[in-house]
Write a protein that holds these residues in place. Structure first.
Motif, mmCIF file in Angstrom:
data_model
loop_
_atom_site.group_PDB
_atom_site.id
_atom_site.type_symbol
_atom_site.label_atom_id
_atom_site.label_comp_id
_atom_site.label_asym_id
_atom_site.label_seq_id
_atom_site.Cartn_x
_atom_site.Cartn_y
_atom_site.Cartn_z
ATOM 1 N N GLY A 80 0.808 -1.217 0.000
ATOM 2 C CA GLY A 80 0.000 0.000 0.000
ATOM 3 C C GLY A 80 0.835 1.258 0.000
ATOM 4 O O GLY A 80 1.923 1.319 -0.572
ATOM 5 N N THR A 81 0.291 2.253 0.697
ATOM 6 C CA THR A 81 0.947 3.557 0.808
ATOM 7 C C THR A 81 1.545 3.679 2.203
ATOM 8 O O THR A 81 1.638 2.690 2.933
ATOM 9 N N ILE A 82 1.894 4.890 2.597
ATOM 10 C CA ILE A 82 2.511 5.069 3.913
ATOM 11 C C ILE A 82 1.539 4.830 5.066
ATOM 12 O O ILE A 82 1.954 4.626 6.193
ATOM 13 N N ASN A 83 0.226 4.850 4.779
ATOM 14 C CA ASN A 83 -0.709 4.663 5.887
ATOM 15 C C ASN A 83 -1.893 3.741 5.586
ATOM 16 O O ASN A 83 -2.824 3.676 6.377
ATOM 17 N N SER A 84 -1.866 3.038 4.475
ATOM 18 C CA SER A 84 -2.952 2.094 4.205
ATOM 19 C C SER A 84 -2.554 1.108 3.113
ATOM 20 O O SER A 84 -1.634 1.367 2.337
ATOM 21 N N ALA A 85 -3.284 -0.008 3.102
ATOM 22 C CA ALA A 85 -3.126 -1.008 2.039
ATOM 23 C C ALA A 85 -4.483 -1.650 1.821
ATOM 24 O O ALA A 85 -5.216 -1.910 2.775
ATOM 25 N N SER A 86 -4.836 -1.870 0.574
ATOM 26 C CA SER A 86 -6.092 -2.538 0.253
ATOM 27 C C SER A 86 -5.888 -4.046 0.341
ATOM 28 O O SER A 86 -4.950 -4.588 -0.249
ATOM 29 N N ILE A 87 -6.769 -4.703 1.104
ATOM 30 C CA ILE A 87 -6.679 -6.144 1.320
ATOM 31 C C ILE A 87 -7.913 -6.790 0.690
ATOM 32 O O ILE A 87 -9.036 -6.360 0.949
ATOM 33 N N TYR A 88 -7.705 -7.826 -0.088
ATOM 34 C CA TYR A 88 -8.795 -8.513 -0.767
ATOM 35 C C TYR A 88 -8.907 -9.948 -0.252
ATOM 36 O O TYR A 88 -8.025 -10.777 -0.528
ATOM 37 N N PRO A 89 -9.990 -10.260 0.500
ATOM 38 C CA PRO A 89 -10.156 -11.618 1.048
ATOM 39 C C PRO A 89 -10.039 -12.717 -0.002
ATOM 40 O O PRO A 89 -9.472 -13.781 0.269
ATOM 41 N N ARG A 90 -10.538 -12.478 -1.199
ATOM 42 C CA ARG A 90 -10.474 -13.478 -2.270
ATOM 43 C C ARG A 90 -9.026 -13.894 -2.533
ATOM 44 O O ARG A 90 -8.725 -15.082 -2.701
ATOM 45 N N GLU A 91 -8.110 -12.928 -2.584
ATOM 46 C CA GLU A 91 -6.702 -13.234 -2.858
ATOM 47 C C GLU A 91 -6.056 -13.985 -1.697
ATOM 48 O O GLU A 91 -5.195 -14.838 -1.901
#
Length: 158
Positions: A80-91
């Protein structure tokens, strides 16, 4: 190169900080393989700190474990970035099924160094737990790596 007799490590030249940390994490992983060490939050935190503490952006990883909670593989799935990341349960489910894992430990870093889990951290962990329950995979912990790492299991958040 590892010399079994002397238990020392020799390199061909200077190493970067990242290379030293990577080698340390692989040595730690070797020492903990085929043990129940990944049931111990302190040992797990130490391993994950070597893996994640050096990143300047959020990285989400998963330790894929067998039914004895021995490490099958560690994978960094999302960046992600310095303060977040997108998480995908499917992956996450795909990675778990590919390695035939029976249990997992999630981890991500907070580049700020403050490892206090956010509301978003708690929500995605709940979503991942729910997704993995459907395929009978147990979530043992979620470690947030910072200056001092935090274990969801120790905090009673799982």
């Amino acid at each position: 190169m590892h010399n079994e007799k002397l238990m020392s490590y020799v390199t061909d030249g200077p190493l970067t900080k990242h290379q030293v940390l990577e080698k340390a994490s692989s040595i730690l992983a070797e020492q903990l393989v085929n043990s129940d060490a990944y049931c111990n939050p302190d040992k797990t935190k130490a391993y994950l700190e070597f893996k994640l503490a050096h990143y300047e952006r959020e990285v989400f990883g998963v330790m894929l474990l067998d039914n004895r909670h021995c490490l099958i593989d560690y994978q960094e799935l999302f960046f992600g970035t310095i303060n977040s990341a997108s998480i995908y349960p499917r992956e996450v489910v795909k990675a778990v099924l590919k390695e035939n894992a029976a249990a997992v430990i999630f981890a991500h870093n907070h580049p700020s160094g403050v490892a206090e889990p956010s509301q978003a951290d708690k929500q995605i962990t709940d979503r991942l737990v729910d997704a993995l329950k459907l395929i009978d995979v147990k979530v043992l912990d979620h470690i947030v790596v910072g200056h001092e790492s935090v274990s969801f299991a120790e905090r009673g958040l799982l």
